[in-house]
Design an enzyme around this catalytic site. Structure first.
Site, PDB file in Angstrom:
ATOM      1  N   VAL A 149       5.738   0.323   0.196  1.00  0.00           N
ATOM      2  CA  VAL A 149       4.543   0.082  -0.613  1.00  0.00           C
ATOM      3  C   VAL A 149       3.536   1.188  -0.297  1.00  0.00           C
ATOM      4  CG1 VAL A 149       2.665  -1.507  -1.155  1.00  0.00           C
ATOM      5  CG2 VAL A 149       4.941  -2.400  -0.582  1.00  0.00           C
ATOM      6  N   CYS A 150       3.209   1.983  -1.290  1.00  0.00           N
ATOM      7  CA  CYS A 150       2.326   3.132  -1.120  1.00  0.00           C
ATOM      8  C   CYS A 150       0.912   2.726  -1.533  1.00  0.00           C
ATOM      9  CB  CYS A 150       2.834   4.279  -1.982  1.00  0.00           C
ATOM     10  SG  CYS A 150       2.526   5.895  -1.295  1.00  0.00           S
ATOM     11  N   LEU A 151       0.013   2.596  -0.548  1.00  0.00           N
ATOM     12  CA  LEU A 151      -1.331   2.106  -0.832  1.00  0.00           C
ATOM     13  C   LEU A 151      -2.294   2.648   0.228  1.00  0.00           C
ATOM     14  CD1 LEU A 151      -2.649   0.044  -2.875  1.00  0.00           C
ATOM     15  CD2 LEU A 151      -2.459  -1.645  -1.041  1.00  0.00           C
TER      16      LEU A 151
END
Length: 323
Positions: free
Chosen positions: A119-121
């Site tokens: 998850v890229c955040l």
């Protein structure tokens, strides 16, 4: 879905992605420690503030673990889709953000959600961003993470989540095609979830698709007849319904989308009927006999028509990883 608690404590963590992590041992064995108290505060915040579209399960024996499901909202290509995340709190929480793994089933449904589960955040410090967007040990919470994924990641035009994508006219066109590809992948994930729901969410998944199955199939019908753009069908969602247009006014959808929907929509309809959705007597023009076993090849990859759509999007994004 009102009979399902938005927040609950469960015992079975046997299929959790982070179950093998050693971080939880020292946390669980030190109920007087600051990390333990920080996680208990997170439990309280979630229990009292979760919206209707996010459900969380925490574990009695492993308080460092958590599982959440986010329901895709109306007005996006993610409407009526379920997105599961396994969560783990590190041994020094909240000095570092929680770790997340997305249940992707091998599909890349968003530039921020990798098929590997990453998850890229910015809020998770897994993507660069301004300091105020990154994890703050003194103020950031798990609730903020979940709301950010729902509102900022699973949005109306996810194509533009990719850095460097402009707002030119041709990009808008690619954005529409991206939404079409994403929607088909959402249907494939729904089919997988019905076959094997995540632990502690079995009843939830089956009840959700029994309730929303008719609306999902109505959306498929409207999309396949080019009555409305993908993501904008809202019948039964409290904000009006997609109006049918004349043949001259029909929206142009990609040939790839139409071909993959002819394959995927009937498969999902069959799964909904087997799950008990109230659509047994309804009939759509695109229904035909199915061989469900051939949905995916042995590697679990989508069929060729969808691959063509994804390859087109990959070229636009200059992705090197497989979707």
């Amino acid at each position: 879905m009102t009979k399902f608690a938005k927040f609950d404590v469960v015992t079975d963590d046997s299929d959790h992605f982070f179950r093998g992590s050693n971080d939880g041992k020292c946390i669980n064995n030190n109920s007087k420690g600051e990390v333990y108290r920080s996680i208990m505060r997170e439990w309280k915040i979630l229990e009292q503030n979760l919206p209707e579209s996010i459900y969380v399960r925490v574990y009695e024996r492993r308080i460092d673990l958590m599982r959440a499901v986010i329901v895709g909202v109306a007005g996006t290509p993610y409407h009526d889709a379920l997105f599961f995340f396994d969560i783990a709190f590190p041994y020094d929480y909240p000095n570092h953000p929680p770790k997340l793994n997305f249940h992707s089933f091998g599909h890349r449904v968003n530039p921020n959600l990798y098929n590997s589960g990453k998850v890229c955040l910015s809020l998770l410090n897994t993507w660069t961003g301004m300091k105020k967007e990154q994890w703050d040990p003194h103020g950031s919470t798990m609730l903020q993470v979940l709301l950010s994924i729902q509102g900022l990641v699973l949005n109306e035009k996810p194509y533009f989540n990719e850095p460097g994508i402009g707002l030119a006219f041709f990009c808008e066109s690619l954005s529409l095609e991206y939404n079409e590809a994403v929607y088909v992948l959402n249907l494939k994930i729904a089919h997988r979830l019905l076959r094997k729901p995540p632990r502690n969410f079995d009843a939830f998944v089956r009840a959700f698709y029994r309730e929303r199955g008719p609306a999902i199939m109505d959306a498929c019908d409207h999309y396949m007849h080019c009555h409305v753009r993908v993501g904008y069908f809202t019948s039964g969602l409290g904000s009006g319904s997609a109006s049918k247009s004349s043949d001259k006014e029909k929206i142009q959808l990609s040939r790839y989308f139409m071909e993959t929907m002819k394959d995927m929509a009937p498969r999902l309809l069959k799964a909904f009927r087997e799950n008990g959705a109230p659509i047994m007597d309804r009939k759509w023009k695109w229904e035909e006999p199915l061989d469900v076993e051939n949905e995916d090849d042995k590697s679990g990859k989508p069929k060729s028509m969808l691959k063509k759509v994804v390859e087109k999007i990959k070229k636009a994004f200059r992705w090197k990883t497989k979707i």
